[in-house]
Design an enzyme around this catalytic site. Structure first.
Site, short mmCIF file in Angstrom:
data_model
loop_
_atom_site.label_atom_id
_atom_site.label_comp_id
_atom_site.label_asym_id
_atom_site.label_seq_id
_atom_site.Cartn_x
_atom_site.Cartn_y
_atom_site.Cartn_z
N GLU A 81 0.86 -1.19 0.00
CA GLU A 81 0.00 0.00 0.00
C GLU A 81 0.90 1.24 0.00
OE1 GLU A 81 -2.74 1.52 -0.18
OE2 GLU A 81 -4.44 0.46 0.71
N ASP A 132 -7.14 5.80 6.63
CA ASP A 132 -6.60 4.97 5.56
C ASP A 132 -5.64 5.71 4.63
OD1 ASP A 132 -6.91 2.23 4.10
OD2 ASP A 132 -7.09 3.74 2.53
N ASN A 138 -11.70 5.23 1.34
CA ASN A 138 -10.35 4.71 1.13
C ASN A 138 -9.46 5.70 0.39
OD1 ASN A 138 -8.12 3.09 0.11
ND2 ASN A 138 -9.27 1.30 0.75
N ASP A 173 -9.82 1.24 -4.33
CA ASP A 173 -8.86 1.50 -3.26
C ASP A 173 -8.30 2.91 -3.42
OD1 ASP A 173 -6.40 1.05 -1.48
OD2 ASP A 173 -7.37 -0.90 -1.37
N SER A 174 -7.01 3.07 -3.35
CA SER A 174 -6.41 4.41 -3.36
C SER A 174 -6.53 5.09 -4.73
CB SER A 174 -4.94 4.31 -2.95
OG SER A 174 -4.84 3.88 -1.62
N THR A 229 -11.21 8.12 18.51
CA THR A 229 -11.04 6.69 18.75
C THR A 229 -11.88 5.82 17.83
OG1 THR A 229 -12.77 6.78 20.44
CG2 THR A 229 -10.49 7.09 21.18
#
Length: 316
Positions: A41, A129, A177, A228-229, A124
């Site tokens: 990643e 990501d 993401n 994803d990214s 929290t």
């Protein structure tokens, strides 16, 4: 009935078969650990010649010299932190999004040599990501949290003071993401991994709020794994990794799919976990990562892309 070998794994949908298509070339192998999962990643260039890449579940960040193809270990993160995204500030500090650690999710700020300078916690309940800086020195980040029964994921902006946090999208998504900012910083792109969608948001004058009535969802992805990214080039084209398909889709600045990059071996179901790409500064040389969950192999691939890298804050 009889299906082709490719149809057993990741067939390209009919509406994407005729896109401008190129198969990337294998460039470098990233060390695979003998225990645990190996998963690449967080591609980002440290400078014009050295490319960061993370082995997320091994808490390691590597450097790949793209001139020599030499691979070296840059840092092993403390507290079993899982690095999932990297961005470099103009002051040389390295910001690492960690979706989890012994202390929870955080952004680690590293020196140019890899020493931990600061830990940034933003609540929290979030699982940070990926992140991207604007030219003011603040950054947007995504939240890999939530389920379809509890859509808690959103998108957030941290002011340059590194303390003030704004909700861009408070909730309603499932595992946001990828995040990318257009060269003029007027458009924010977000991938929703859990819902398989790409969002294109027009930003207001404050640089982090969304303009009313003129944001849209230009694309819905097909397949078991989501987008994803995401990475932007200097022309505003967006490169989106499709995790689980060994493939990257490319969109123009208006959200229309115009091309795709394929990872070798995808027809045999290999190197499925395609997660992130980066463009070498001052060039149109694109680098793409992929991992094989069955063999543990981790590799970087290369091919020329449409436009040169968007330099953003790092080179301002």
């Amino acid at each position: 009935m009889k299906y082709s070998e490719q149809n057993k794994y990741f067939p390209i949908p009919d509406n994407e078969k005729n896109l401008d298509t190129v198969t990337a070339t294998e460039f470098a192998t990233i060390p695979s650990e003998s225990t645990g999962m190996n998963f690449l990643e967080g591609l980002w260039f440290k400078d014009k010649d050295n490319l960061f890449v993370c082995n997320t579940f091994q808490s390691k960040i590597y450097l790949v010299n793209v001139q020599t193809k030499a691979v070296s270990l840059f840092a092993t993160l403390p507290d079993h932190a899982f690095p999932t995204g990297i961005n470099v500030h103009s002051n040389g500090n390295i910001y690492v999004a960690c979706s989890g650690s012994d202390e929870g999710s955080m952004v680690l700020v590293l020196s140019n040599e890899g020493t931990v300078l600061k830990k940034l916690f933003v609540g929290t309940t979030k699982s940070i990501d990926d992140l991207v800086f604007d030219k003011k020195g603040g950054f947007f980040f995504t939240d890999l949290a939530g389920t379809h029964n509890k859509r808690t994921a959103g998108v957030f902006y941290v002011e340059p003071d590194l303390e003030t946090v704004h909700s861009v999208v408070d909730s309603g998504m499932v595992a946001t993401n990828g995040v990318a900012l257009s060269p003029d910083e007027k458009i924010l792109w977000i991938t929703d991994f859990g819902d398989g969608k790409l969002y294109r948001f027009n930003l207001a004058e404050d640089g982090h709020s969304i303009q009313p009535y003129n944001s849209l969802t230009p694309y819905t992805f097909t397949g078991a794994d989501g987008p994803d990214s995401a990475t932007i080039d200097a022309d505003g084209n967006l490169y989106v990794a499709i995790c689980g398909q060994a493939r990257y889709l490319i969109f123009n600045q208006n959200g229309f799919a115009i091309g795709q990059v394929l990872i070798p071996g995808r027809e045999q179901g290999k190197m499925a976990k395609s997660t992130h790409m980066a463009i070498r500064p001052f060039t149109n040389q694109g680098f793409f990562c992929a991992s094989d969950p069955n063999t543990g192999e981790c590799k970087i691939y290369e091919t020329d892309v449409y436009a040169k890298a968007n330099l953003g804050l790092q080179f301002s």
